[in-house]
Motif scaffolding. Structure first.
Motif: not given
Length: 444
Positions: A151-155, A188-191
């Motif tokens: 759901x975020x892109x890069x977790x 993108x969300x890097x999380x």
């Protein structure tokens, strides 16, 4: 005459002493007043900080109560109805709880759409009974049936490090075609769920999107950025959050139908189920997968030299690996350019017990979900790129790595009937996405 002059001098001296004493007393009283004011202010600030922490803990407790009620389908004690927006709800107030010092705690919980596939929990913790007044915290938790791993892109669970002069994160949408031109976005969300002070080290990388941590600000180097393509080179604080939370459940190996126990090193396979102890390709070999395939590997996967795998357009390949994965050489070419058609799942259950490495000119269009894997991207050359999504235990990007999140993957659901946390947000009351729910509307 002399006696008279002496008497006047003594009177003047007594008057001067009295004035001096009065001034000194005034100064002392002023200092004492300032000290008392500062002490009182510090006490109020300290107390308010304590009450805020207690309120947040109460709100988290309310989420747990709501999750239990939903998992058990138990409506006992909950008010029910339909709100002004037509949404069915359950609501309940819990407490009082003794927070010491004549301070009482309460929990207000509202569950919207409790019988649906995507319910929302609003939980508010209150601390009341102190001179500082009522202090409260409210959180919103969005749930979904099944699990959305991308759901975020890069977790990651434990943190992300970006090193190199050309490390880039951005996004695109494969539903709109290939990456490039008008299909390059900043979504993108890097999380990471880590709360450590160095949880995300941006270095000099460019993140065209968002950054989220479990509790600390990301470290950004002098040439690093967190921004959009419309405003390059900036660190946009509105794109940073420090209250990220996510679940990383393990994934099971599917039941296979009469799996084949060996894999050719070159040629074409039509698809089907495969179960291998290891999978290795080197030299100048090419294996083409022409149809849907599920491949379970209990050991390691290695693609090196000038060897590579081709996934035909229209084919869907799912790889389940327990061991390490190393992709270099010509990598895996996904001809459809749709990452959802090439899924790689890490099935190792030991935290940090698996390594996934994509290096050299390795090219990959895939979605990787490996919650216990250490993911390393080592870009180099002109084609060292990854399109899709990654969720791992920890991650490091170096060299010329370029990672582009496919926004179409945010809707990918692994499936299952169990409700999972899709999003967790502390509601500050600022901005439309962080507005609190009015508990009075639900009779709380």
């Amino acid at each position: 005459m002399n006696y008279s002059i002496s008497t006047k001098n003594r009177s003047r001296e007594r008057g001067s002493a009295l004035v001096t004493a009065m001034i000194f007393s005034f100064v002392v009283m002023t200092l004492m007043g300032s000290y008392l004011y500062l002490t009182t202010s510090e006490y109020r600030v300290s107390t308010r900080s304590y009450l805020l922490g207690a309120s947040f803990n109460l709100a988290e407790g309310g989420v747990d109560r709501a999750l239990h009620a939903l998992s058990q389908a138990d409506q006992s004690g909950w008010l029910s109805g339909t709100d002004a927006d037509g949404r069915p709800y359950w609501a309940q107030r819990f407490g009082p709880y003794d927070l010491e010092g004549n301070i009482e705690g309460y929990i207000n919980v509202v569950i919207l759409n409790p019988n649906g596939s995507t319910p929302e929990i609003f939980s508010e913790g209150e601390a009341a009974g102190h001179v500082a007044g009522v202090v409260s915290k409210q959180v919103r938790v969005s749930l979904a049936s099944g699990f959305y791993p991308f759901i975020n892109g890069f977790n990651s669970k434990q943190g992300i490090v970006l090193k190199g002069n050309n490390v880039t994160f951005d996004s695109y949408d494969s539903r709109d075609g290939s990456y490039g031109w008008s299909n390059i976005n900043s979504e993108i969300t890097v999380a990471t769920t880590s709360v450590e002070s160095d949880a995300i080290d941006i270095g000099n990388a460019d993140v065209y999107g968002y950054v989220a941590t479990g509790g600390s600000q990301p470290n950004v180097g002098p040439n690093g950025s967190i921004t959009t393509y419309y405003n390059p080179g900036e660190v946009d604080l509105s794109r940073i959050t420090t209250d990220f939370y996510a679940e990383f459940p393990s994934i099971s190996v599917p039941a296979l139908n009469s799996p084949v126990r060996s894999m050719p090193s070159s040629g074409t396979i039509a698809g089907g189920d495969y179960e291998l102890s290891s999978w290795s390709m080197s030299g100048r070999r090419t294996l083409r997968i022409a149809g849907d395939a599920r491949i379970v590997v209990t050991g390691d996967i290695s693609i090196s030299g000038k060897s590579g795998i081709e996934v035909a357009d229209g084919a869907t390949v799912q790889i389940f690996a327990q061991g390490d994965i190393s992709i270099s050489g010509n990598g895996i070419l996904n001809e459809s350019e749709v990452p959802e058609q090439l899924l790689i799942f890490g099935t190792n259950t030991t935290a940090g017990g698996q390594a996934i490495s994509i290096s050299g000119n390795g090219y990959l269009a895939a979605a990787i979900y490996a919650p216990n894997a250490i993911v390393t991207l080592k870009g180099g050359g002109s084609s060292g790129r990854v399109y899709g999504a990654v969720a791992g235990y920890s991650a490091q990007l170096t060299g010329n790595s370029h990672f582009s999140y496919d926004e179409a993957l945010e809707d990918y659901n692994i499936g299952g009937g169990v409700l999972e946390v899709a999003e967790w947000t502390e509601l500050s009351g600022v901005g439309l996405t962080a507005m609190r729910l009015n508990m009075d509307d639900y009779n709380l």
